[in-house]
Design a protein around this motif. Structure first.
Motif, short mmCIF file in Angstrom:
data_model
loop_
_atom_site.label_atom_id
_atom_site.label_comp_id
_atom_site.label_asym_id
_atom_site.label_seq_id
_atom_site.Cartn_x
_atom_site.Cartn_y
_atom_site.Cartn_z
N MET A 39 -27.83 15.95 -98.87
CA MET A 39 -28.10 15.67 -100.28
C MET A 39 -26.92 16.10 -101.15
SD MET A 39 -32.12 16.76 -100.54
CE MET A 39 -32.22 16.35 -102.28
N LEU A 40 -26.28 17.22 -100.79
CA LEU A 40 -25.12 17.68 -101.53
C LEU A 40 -23.97 16.67 -101.43
CD1 LEU A 40 -23.53 19.90 -103.05
CD2 LEU A 40 -22.97 20.88 -100.80
N PHE A 41 -23.70 16.20 -100.23
CA PHE A 41 -22.63 15.22 -100.04
C PHE A 41 -22.97 13.89 -100.70
CE2 PHE A 41 -20.42 18.09 -97.53
CZ PHE A 41 -19.25 17.54 -97.02
N TYR A 42 -24.24 13.53 -100.69
CA TYR A 42 -24.66 12.29 -101.34
C TYR A 42 -24.33 12.33 -102.84
CZ TYR A 42 -27.65 8.39 -102.76
OH TYR A 42 -28.12 7.22 -103.28
N ALA A 43 -24.54 13.51 -103.46
CA ALA A 43 -24.24 13.66 -104.88
C ALA A 43 -22.73 13.71 -105.14
CB ALA A 43 -24.92 14.92 -105.42
N ILE A 44 -21.99 14.40 -104.26
CA ILE A 44 -20.55 14.58 -104.48
C ILE A 44 -19.80 13.27 -104.30
CG2 ILE A 44 -18.47 15.67 -103.55
CD1 ILE A 44 -20.15 18.12 -102.94
N PHE A 45 -20.18 12.48 -103.28
CA PHE A 45 -19.44 11.26 -102.96
C PHE A 45 -20.11 9.99 -103.49
CE2 PHE A 45 -17.92 14.33 -99.88
CZ PHE A 45 -16.56 14.07 -99.83
N ALA A 46 -21.04 10.14 -104.41
CA ALA A 46 -21.67 8.96 -105.03
C ALA A 46 -20.65 8.18 -105.84
CB ALA A 46 -22.83 9.41 -105.91
N ASP A 47 -21.01 6.93 -106.19
CA ASP A 47 -20.09 6.07 -106.95
C ASP A 47 -19.66 6.73 -108.27
OD1 ASP A 47 -20.42 4.34 -104.91
OD2 ASP A 47 -21.69 2.92 -105.99
N GLY A 74 -19.91 10.10 -108.68
CA GLY A 74 -19.85 11.52 -108.35
C GLY A 74 -18.51 12.16 -108.68
N PRO A 75 -18.40 13.45 -108.45
CA PRO A 75 -17.16 14.19 -108.79
C PRO A 75 -15.92 13.65 -108.08
CG PRO A 75 -18.97 15.70 -108.30
CD PRO A 75 -19.44 14.34 -107.94
N ILE A 76 -16.04 13.25 -106.83
CA ILE A 76 -14.86 12.76 -106.10
C ILE A 76 -14.33 11.49 -106.73
CG2 ILE A 76 -14.01 11.94 -103.88
CD1 ILE A 76 -14.56 14.90 -103.93
N ASN A 77 -15.20 10.55 -107.04
CA ASN A 77 -14.75 9.30 -107.65
C ASN A 77 -14.28 9.52 -109.09
OD1 ASN A 77 -14.78 6.92 -105.95
ND2 ASN A 77 -16.97 7.29 -105.70
N ASN A 78 -14.87 10.47 -109.79
CA ASN A 78 -14.39 10.80 -111.13
C ASN A 78 -12.96 11.34 -111.06
OD1 ASN A 78 -16.76 10.01 -112.35
ND2 ASN A 78 -17.66 12.06 -112.33
N MET A 79 -12.68 12.14 -110.05
CA MET A 79 -11.33 12.67 -109.87
C MET A 79 -10.36 11.55 -109.52
SD MET A 79 -10.13 15.86 -107.47
CE MET A 79 -10.73 15.05 -105.98
N LEU A 80 -10.80 10.62 -108.66
CA LEU A 80 -9.93 9.49 -108.31
C LEU A 80 -9.63 8.63 -109.54
CD1 LEU A 80 -11.51 8.32 -104.90
CD2 LEU A 80 -9.38 9.58 -105.23
N ASN A 81 -10.66 8.40 -110.36
CA ASN A 81 -10.46 7.60 -111.57
C ASN A 81 -9.51 8.29 -112.56
OD1 ASN A 81 -12.24 5.69 -110.57
ND2 ASN A 81 -14.02 6.55 -111.62
N MET A 137 -7.06 10.00 -111.79
CA MET A 137 -5.71 9.87 -111.25
C MET A 137 -5.24 8.42 -111.29
SD MET A 137 -6.27 12.38 -107.97
CE MET A 137 -4.71 11.95 -107.20
N GLY A 138 -6.05 7.54 -111.88
CA GLY A 138 -5.69 6.14 -111.99
C GLY A 138 -6.03 5.32 -110.76
N LEU A 139 -6.81 5.86 -109.86
CA LEU A 139 -7.20 5.16 -108.63
C LEU A 139 -8.57 4.52 -108.81
CD1 LEU A 139 -6.06 7.83 -105.99
CD2 LEU A 139 -4.86 5.74 -106.67
N PRO A 140 -8.84 3.41 -108.12
CA PRO A 140 -10.15 2.75 -108.27
C PRO A 140 -11.26 3.53 -107.59
CG PRO A 140 -8.85 1.65 -106.57
CD PRO A 140 -7.95 2.68 -107.20
N THR A 141 -12.47 3.25 -107.99
CA THR A 141 -13.65 3.88 -107.37
C THR A 141 -13.78 3.42 -105.93
OG1 THR A 141 -14.80 4.04 -109.49
CG2 THR A 141 -16.16 4.10 -107.49
N TYR A 142 -13.99 4.38 -105.04
CA TYR A 142 -14.21 4.05 -103.63
C TYR A 142 -15.67 4.29 -103.29
CZ TYR A 142 -13.65 3.89 -98.56
OH TYR A 142 -13.77 3.56 -97.23
N ARG A 143 -16.35 3.24 -102.87
CA ARG A 143 -17.78 3.35 -102.55
C ARG A 143 -17.92 3.84 -101.11
NH1 ARG A 143 -21.25 -1.64 -104.05
NH2 ARG A 143 -22.81 0.03 -103.97
N PHE A 144 -17.97 5.15 -100.97
CA PHE A 144 -18.00 5.77 -99.65
C PHE A 144 -19.17 5.27 -98.81
CE2 PHE A 144 -15.45 8.75 -102.08
CZ PHE A 144 -14.47 9.11 -101.19
N LEU A 145 -20.34 5.19 -99.40
CA LEU A 145 -21.55 4.83 -98.66
C LEU A 145 -21.72 3.33 -98.50
CD1 LEU A 145 -24.01 7.44 -100.17
CD2 LEU A 145 -22.78 7.55 -98.00
#
Length: 278
Positions: free
Chosen positions: A108-116, A118-125, A127-135
């Motif tokens: 559940m923690l990873f589901y929230a962190i790597f959501a579309d 989520g914090p990881i995609n917000n950090m990528l955005n 940095m000017g990078l597109p959203t990566y849909r991990f799941l």
């Protein structure tokens, strides 16, 4: 008595039920009707079973290979007195702590962190990078499951390998150093061969756990095994049969999984067979 009640009787019952047609259609019960090996034929000639077996093995290997490599490295560092590492007890505790967290909570923690969003995609955005849909990507979903299994179990593996290394006679290392052996030669020629029984134990227990992989992919994908059933494991497939009350197919699939796990474990034991046949 505990073994008979909670292990032996369920094992025999599973084998027994696998030879019967026994399932529900709405409110109507079909069976139990003896069908012999028909359930096993349906599993073996069903392409889904082999696909889910392949998924299970791929995700297990993706997590186990870095797990054993990192654990060997950490164990060799923690047991090498020449390095004089500080706060080793603290770091041993830290790396073992993920093993104490429930896999469902971890998922559940990873589901929230790597959501579309989520914090990881917000950090990528940012940095000017597109959203990566991990799941939604095969590599992303399998990678997350393998990463979680790695994080949950590498601490436990490190502790086991450390126990094996600490049991090796220090005089062997001293003799090798006197003979001019390098650190890499000592590790390959002394540590690894003497650590072999522990490595085999780690590999077999990890294999059994990998074949029983269920909670992490079940929660991450809501039981669907998406994307494109690439994260569907054998236990998730078994759970679908039990959820639909198809006890005959569920029993046959359990026996199939039992046989596959036993064969793979015997193969690992075979590699550990010594020259004297023990």
């Amino acid at each position: 008595a505990v073994y008979i009640v909670f292990s032996l009787i369920p094992l025999i019952s599973t084998f027994y039920n696998s030879f019967f047609e026994n399932y529900m259609v709405g409110l109507m019960q079909v069976g139990p009707k003896f069908v012999g090996f028909d359930n096993y034929k349906a599993i073996l000639f069903n392409g889904d079973t082999l696909l889910y077996l392949k998924n299970t093995m791929i995700m297990w290997l993706m997590g186990f290979i870095p797990q054993i490599l990192i654990s060997l490295l950490l164990a060799s560092w923690f047991t090498d007195l020449r390095l004089r590492l500080k706060c080793t007890g603290f770091f041993k505790t830290i790396i073992y702590m993920p093993n104490l967290i429930m896999a469902s909570a971890f998922a559940m923690l990873f589901y929230a962190i790597f959501a579309d969003q989520g914090p990881i995609n917000n950090m990528l955005n940012s940095m000017g990078l597109p959203t990566y849909r991990f799941l939604a990507e095969v590599a992303g979903a399998r990678g997350l499951i393998a990463l979680m299994n790695f994080l949950m179990w590498f601490g436990n593996t490190t502790i086991l390998l450390m126990a094996g290394m600490m049991g090796i006679d220090p005089s062997l290392y001293e003799a090798a150093e006197v003979d001019g052996a390098t650190a890499s030669q000592i590790f390959r020629k002394i540590t690894l061969p003497l650590l072999r029984p522990i490595l085999i134990y780690v590999m077999i227990t990890s294999l059994i756990g990998g074949m029983q992989m269920f909670d992490v992919p079940q929660i991450l994908t809501n039981g669907t095994g998406d994307p494109m059933r690439s994260t569907m494991t054998l236990i998730m497939y078994l759970n679908k049969h039990l959820f639909s009350k198809n006890y005959g197919m569920g029993g046959a699939l359990s026996v199939f999984l039992f046989i596959i796990t036993g064969v793979l474990s015997l193969i690992v034991f075979r590699f550990n067979k010594t020259n004297d046949g023990r």
